[in-house]
Design a protein around this motif. Structure first.
Motif, PDB file in Angstrom:
ATOM      1  N   ALA A   1       0.837  -1.203   0.000  1.00  0.00           N
ATOM      2  CA  ALA A   1       0.000   0.000   0.000  1.00  0.00           C
ATOM      3  C   ALA A   1       0.872   1.253   0.000  1.00  0.00           C
ATOM      4  O   ALA A   1       0.595   2.211  -0.731  1.00  0.00           O
ATOM      5  N   ASN A   2       1.946   1.238   0.781  1.00  0.00           N
ATOM      6  CA  ASN A   2       2.842   2.401   0.800  1.00  0.00           C
ATOM      7  C   ASN A   2       3.525   2.580  -0.550  1.00  0.00           C
ATOM      8  O   ASN A   2       3.635   3.690  -1.058  1.00  0.00           O
ATOM      9  N   LYS A   3       3.946   1.462  -1.122  1.00  0.00           N
ATOM     10  CA  LYS A   3       4.639   1.515  -2.414  1.00  0.00           C
ATOM     11  C   LYS A   3       3.729   2.111  -3.495  1.00  0.00           C
ATOM     12  O   LYS A   3       4.183   2.866  -4.341  1.00  0.00           O
ATOM     13  N   HIS A   4       2.454   1.741  -3.468  1.00  0.00           N
ATOM     14  CA  HIS A   4       1.539   2.175  -4.531  1.00  0.00           C
ATOM     15  C   HIS A   4       0.603   3.289  -4.084  1.00  0.00           C
ATOM     16  O   HIS A   4      -0.363   3.600  -4.791  1.00  0.00           O
ATOM     17  N   ASN A   5       0.861   3.838  -2.900  1.00  0.00           N
ATOM     18  CA  ASN A   5       0.068   4.959  -2.424  1.00  0.00           C
ATOM     19  C   ASN A   5      -1.433   4.622  -2.315  1.00  0.00           C
ATOM     20  O   ASN A   5      -2.296   5.332  -2.829  1.00  0.00           O
ATOM     21  N   LEU A   6      -1.725   3.519  -1.649  1.00  0.00           N
ATOM     22  CA  LEU A   6      -3.111   3.069  -1.500  1.00  0.00           C
ATOM     23  C   LEU A   6      -3.554   3.197  -0.042  1.00  0.00           C
ATOM     24  O   LEU A   6      -2.736   3.061   0.865  1.00  0.00           O
ATOM     25  N   PHE A   7      -4.846   3.440   0.153  1.00  0.00           N
ATOM     26  CA  PHE A   7      -5.405   3.402   1.505  1.00  0.00           C
ATOM     27  C   PHE A   7      -5.578   1.950   1.947  1.00  0.00           C
ATOM     28  O   PHE A   7      -5.795   1.073   1.111  1.00  0.00           O
ATOM     29  N   VAL A   8      -5.535   1.739   3.253  1.00  0.00           N
ATOM     30  CA  VAL A   8      -5.841   0.409   3.788  1.00  0.00           C
ATOM     31  C   VAL A   8      -6.946   0.535   4.830  1.00  0.00           C
ATOM     32  O   VAL A   8      -6.839   1.326   5.778  1.00  0.00           O
ATOM     33  N   ILE A   9      -8.023  -0.214   4.605  1.00  0.00           N
ATOM     34  CA  ILE A   9      -9.114  -0.290   5.577  1.00  0.00           C
ATOM     35  C   ILE A   9      -9.166  -1.725   6.088  1.00  0.00           C
ATOM     36  O   ILE A   9      -9.329  -2.661   5.312  1.00  0.00           O
ATOM     37  N   GLU A  10      -8.991  -1.900   7.395  1.00  0.00           N
ATOM     38  CA  GLU A  10      -9.018  -3.249   7.968  1.00  0.00           C
ATOM     39  C   GLU A  10     -10.410  -3.560   8.503  1.00  0.00           C
ATOM     40  O   GLU A  10     -10.901  -2.859   9.385  1.00  0.00           O
ATOM     41  N   ASP A  11     -11.015  -4.624   7.985  1.00  0.00           N
ATOM     42  CA  ASP A  11     -12.279  -5.102   8.559  1.00  0.00           C
ATOM     43  C   ASP A  11     -11.919  -6.012   9.732  1.00  0.00           C
ATOM     44  O   ASP A  11     -11.512  -7.161   9.561  1.00  0.00           O
ATOM     45  N   ASN A  12     -12.088  -5.452  10.923  1.00  0.00           N
ATOM     46  CA  ASN A  12     -11.669  -6.154  12.130  1.00  0.00           C
ATOM     47  C   ASN A  12     -12.861  -6.650  12.940  1.00  0.00           C
ATOM     48  O   ASN A  12     -12.821  -6.738  14.161  1.00  0.00           O
ATOM     49  N   ALA A  13     -13.957  -6.981  12.248  1.00  0.00           N
ATOM     50  CA  ALA A  13     -15.162  -7.439  12.948  1.00  0.00           C
ATOM     51  C   ALA A  13     -14.929  -8.755  13.689  1.00  0.00           C
ATOM     52  O   ALA A  13     -15.634  -9.061  14.640  1.00  0.00           O
ATOM     53  N   GLN A  14     -13.930  -9.538  13.244  1.00  0.00           N
ATOM     54  CA  GLN A  14     -13.760 -10.871  13.830  1.00  0.00           C
ATOM     55  C   GLN A  14     -12.484 -11.018  14.660  1.00  0.00           C
ATOM     56  O   GLN A  14     -12.231 -12.100  15.182  1.00  0.00           O
ATOM     57  N   ALA A  15     -11.666  -9.982  14.732  1.00  0.00           N
ATOM     58  CA  ALA A  15     -10.362 -10.179  15.396  1.00  0.00           C
ATOM     59  C   ALA A  15     -10.038  -9.079  16.398  1.00  0.00           C
ATOM     60  O   ALA A  15      -8.869  -8.802  16.666  1.00  0.00           O
ATOM     61  N   ILE A  16     -11.065  -8.464  16.990  1.00  0.00           N
ATOM     62  CA  ILE A  16     -10.772  -7.393  17.935  1.00  0.00           C
ATOM     63  C   ILE A  16      -9.936  -7.954  19.092  1.00  0.00           C
ATOM     64  O   ILE A  16     -10.246  -9.006  19.648  1.00  0.00           O
ATOM     65  N   GLY A  17      -8.832  -7.285  19.393  1.00  0.00           N
ATOM     66  CA  GLY A  17      -7.962  -7.748  20.479  1.00  0.00           C
ATOM     67  C   GLY A  17      -6.793  -8.581  20.008  1.00  0.00           C
ATOM     68  O   GLY A  17      -5.857  -8.812  20.772  1.00  0.00           O
ATOM     69  N   ALA A  18      -6.816  -9.049  18.751  1.00  0.00           N
ATOM     70  CA  ALA A  18      -5.653  -9.789  18.241  1.00  0.00           C
ATOM     71  C   ALA A  18      -4.481  -8.825  18.085  1.00  0.00           C
ATOM     72  O   ALA A  18      -4.681  -7.635  17.827  1.00  0.00           O
TER      73      ALA A  18
END
Ligand code: PLP
Length: 371
Positions: free
Chosen positions: A143-160
């Motif tokens: 994402a940094n290399k290509h200048n992209l946003f990252v949105i993490e869907d963390n509905a299943q891993a809160i606290g990991a």
């Protein structure tokens, strides 16, 4: 699959008290408990901004809205997950681009990402499926290399917790530009109805997200953005404050159950227990085994007959869903996800599993494979 009643009985006094306090205050919307919950969750997650909202799907939609993308812009995500991610991408007039997952972790395969990027690619939306982080170091690097946003869907891993190769550790949902989660009752941190939240370390995005969930309003009755109405009820926030204090012990209970399953099932020929990666802790939202496709449905009904619920998450990959046919994918395009949909089976997983229950479940699975 989940035992929310027994879980509630352990914290009944605290939860009932918290609900009653909200009723007595009558601050049902935007009460003090919402602000306190946001602060406490921010501290648990080690993130600057937590913005509570109505549910996990809204959180994803608002996250995509905050990035100010244009119609036709592409967002890369996984076909092996719940529908929300591609649903909101489509609702906003954006184009979901699907990349296959790894068979061992069920998460986005970063080695396949670069080849789908085009000049219209604006964001990557990894999902931390079943309680374990996707390979964020690789995803963030790309994402940094290509200048992209990252949105993490963390509905299943809160606290990991994710460990980067330089030793740095971060919570799932706090590594990309925006993270989202759901407080649906059966999630690892669940309320008594619908709820969700957004996470960001970016002050400007934080301010925009806070406005977007509130009709795009910063100053009362002055609208800076086209927003939505998506709120966490005060009663839900009060319940979540009680449950947040239990979250780590809930995770230990889930991990204990997973360890029991692992040791009882890993020797069975033809059955694959879920992989545990060395870069992420696993909070076991689901305990998902893989079995040969021709015995999956019979194992599921065998267990059902023995009084054991088991579920298929997910039976059809998103690229083969009827509603998304116009994306132009066909059978064979994303073979790992397609194969997984035929082989996966999630066993009961929650905080209240007792040894005798775990023993009964695993004995029955063993009996199935012996006959
Ligand atoms: C549950 C879930 C959602 C949606 O959350 P809701 O609160 O039900 O809208 C989104 N993504 C994933 C991966 C989920 O598991």
């Amino acid at each position: 699959m989940v035992d929310l009643y027994s879980q509630y009985m352990h914290i009944k006094d605290e939860v009932d008290g918290a609900i009653q306090r909200v009723i007595d205050s009558t601050a049902f919307i935007k009460g003090d408990e919402v602000a306190k919950f946001q602060e406490e969750l921010a501290s648990y997650m080690n993130v600057k901004h937590v913005i509570a909202c109505g549910n996990g799907t809204d959180a994803l939609q608002v996250a995509m809205m905050a990035l100010e993308l244009n119609p036709g812009d592409e967002v890369v995500t996984t076909p092996f997950t719940f529908i929300s991610t591609i649903e909101v991408i489509r609702l906003l007039g954006l184009k979901p681009v699907l990349v296959d997952v790894r068979e061992d972790t069920f998460n986005l395969d970063p080695s396949l990402l670069e080849r789908v990027l085009t000049e219209r690619t604006k964001a990557i939306a990894p999902v931390h499926l079943f309680g374990q982080c996707a390979q964020m170091e690789e995803i963030m690097g790309l994402a940094n290399k290509h200048n992209l946003f990252v949105i993490e869907d963390n509905a299943q891993a809160i606290g990991a917790t994710y460990s980067f190769s330089n030793g740095e550790k971060k919570r799932a949902g706090t590594m990309g530009n925006i993270g989202t989660t759901s407080f649906f009752p059966s999630k690892n941190l669940g309320c008594f109805g619908d709820g969700g939240a957004l996470f960001t370390n970016d002050d400007e995005l934080g301010e925009r997200l806070r406005a977007l969930v509130n009709h795009g309003m910063k100053q009362r009755y002055y609208y800076d953005f086209v927003g939505v109405n998506s709120r966490l009820d005060t009663i839900q926030a009060a319940i979540l404050r009680v449950k947040l204090m239990q979250l780590d012990s809930y995770h230990r209970a889930r991990q204990r159950a997973a360890d029991f399953y692992d040791s009882a099932l890993s020797a069975i020929k033809g059955l694959k227990v879920p992989a545990r990666s060395n870069f992420s802790t696993h909070v076991f939202h689901q305990y998902t085994i893989q079995v040969p496709a021709d015995s999956r449905d019979s194992l599921k009904s065998f267990l059902q007959e023995k009084g054991i619920p088991a579920m298929v998450y997910y039976p059809v990959p998103l690229h083969l869903q009827h509603a998304y046919g116009d994306l132009g994918y066909k059978l064979g395009d994303l073979p790992v996800s397609e194969g997984l949909c035929g082989r996966v089976l999630s066993l009961p997983m929650h905080t209240e599993l007792e040894d005798d229950q775990l023993k009964y479940i695993t004995d029955q699975v063993r009996t199935f494979f012996k006959s």
